[in-house]
Design a protein around this motif. Structure first.
Motif: not given
Length: 375
Positions: A303-320
């Motif tokens: 889970w990457v927080m694309k914008e610092y301290k912006v909760h809605s910016s959490w983005t999921l990446y899944q590595i196999p």
């Protein structure tokens, strides 16, 4: 005709003499020292160790602590390097981009500030602006692999008062952190610990003043049974921790080095409710990231927080891949990571566009049991 031949012979002789004179000149005779200094500041860090061998003057220039600070600001931004320190005492600088391009010149042995043959306990605790921070009982060590300079920081005055007393002093502290306070131009080591009366303490060592300071900053929640991963990550003038205790299960703890205050940000709700237990913290492309093994899918969820301290910016990446410790983004935006807790030793690169995982095995004793710190 004889006159023409004579002129040609004289010209040839002068040309040979000029070439011999040019060969006898050193680079210092051709380029002024200021220009050499400017050029070296723009050389990628992985090449500087080799250039130290050119001359005593270059070695002196590159080893200067002021050069290291200037190089951080002037060198190419896209240098993805890390330092690995193995249990045998060997250490390597790894150019992660080069590792997955041609593999040549990707690994370079560096000399850590301790003897390889001397028994020791080493645990890497973080990195900041090219410096590596680790513990080697009975001291903390701040090391600059570029210049080879290091500083030992004794914590004996704290260690003797800690409630928790383990064989490895690494476990005696509840939090570790290393960062840079731009407002004071100062590198800081921070530790949290608990005394015999269950009182929490938060101390700081200032590299500028060469002294310990008791912050007594108010922690948002008690640190009792705080968890098993006390290492912090420096980003945006603050140190960040993620821990396993119930009190901090849903949040990331932050300490602002300038304001000397604590705060918290929430983890993504999906992560808290998912099968991804015990998430850990990382930095990817200048962003906070949480990662862990998803036991339902056997993937690594990041889970990457694309914008610092912006909760809605959490983005999921899944590595196999079940064992993946993210380290950085490549120059192409791919995720580079280490084979974490895996039978194999090496590094992964995950191509986000093609959803393709590449593995590069490393056959070095240093990588069998190691700690990795991003430079």
């Amino acid at each position: 005709m004889d006159k023409k031949k004579k002129e040609q012979t004289e010209q040839s002789s002068m040309k040979k003499k000029k070439n011999q004179n040019d060969k006898s000149k050193s680079i210092h005779d051709i380029l002024p020292l200021d220009l050499i200094h400017i050029i070296l500041l723009r050389v990628p860090i992985r090449h500087l160790a080799r250039l130290r061998c050119v001359s005593k003057l270059w070695c002196s220039l590159i080893s200067d602590p002021d050069f290291a600070e200037s190089h951080f600001h002037h060198s190419p931004v896209s240098t993805n390097s890390c330092i690995s320190i193995g249990k045998s005492g060997m250490a390597y600088s790894v150019d992660l981009d080069a590792l997955f391009s041609d593999g040549n010149d990707a690994l370079r042995e560096v000399s850590p500030p301790f003897y390889k043959t001397q028994p020791y306990v080493v645990k890497v605790l973080g990195s900041c602006r090219g410096f590596i921070f680790f513990i080697r009982d009975p001291n903390f060590v701040v090391w600059n692999p570029l210049t080879g300079s290091s500083k030992l920081i004794s914590y004996s005055h704290i260690d003797s008062r800690c409630k928790r007393q383990f064989f490895s002093r690494y476990c005696n502290f509840l939090l570790y952190g290393f960062g840079y306070d731009a407002s004071q131009d100062d590198y800081l080591v921070v530790v949290a610990w608990q005394d015999m009366n269950n009182h929490d303490h938060f101390d700081c060592f200032s590299m500028r003043t060469n002294s310990w300071i008791d912050f007594d900053a108010a922690l948002p929640k008690p640190l009792f049974s705080f968890g098993s991963d006390p290492t912090g990550f420096f980003l945006n003038d603050a140190i960040h921790w993620v821990q396993l205790s119930p009190a901090y299960r849903d949040v990331i703890l932050i300490f602002d080095l300038k304001e000397r205050t604590f705060s918290m940000i929430s983890k993504p709700e999906q992560l808290v409710m998912s099968a991804c237990s015990y998430p850990r913290l990382a930095l990817l492309g200048g962003c906070l990231a949480l990662y862990g093994c998803n036991y339902d899918s056997c993937n690594t969820d990041i889970w990457v927080m694309k914008e610092y301290k912006v909760h809605s910016s959490w983005t999921l990446y899944q590595i196999p891949c079940k064992f993946f410790q993210p380290l950085c983004l490549s120059s192409n935006g791919d995720i580079i990571g280490r084979a974490n807790d895996s039978p194999e030793t090496g590094f992964y690169m995950y191509n986000l566009r093609e959803e393709r995982l590449q593995f590069h095995q490393v056959h070095h004793d240093c990588f069998e049991q190691l700690d990795v710190a991003k430079c």
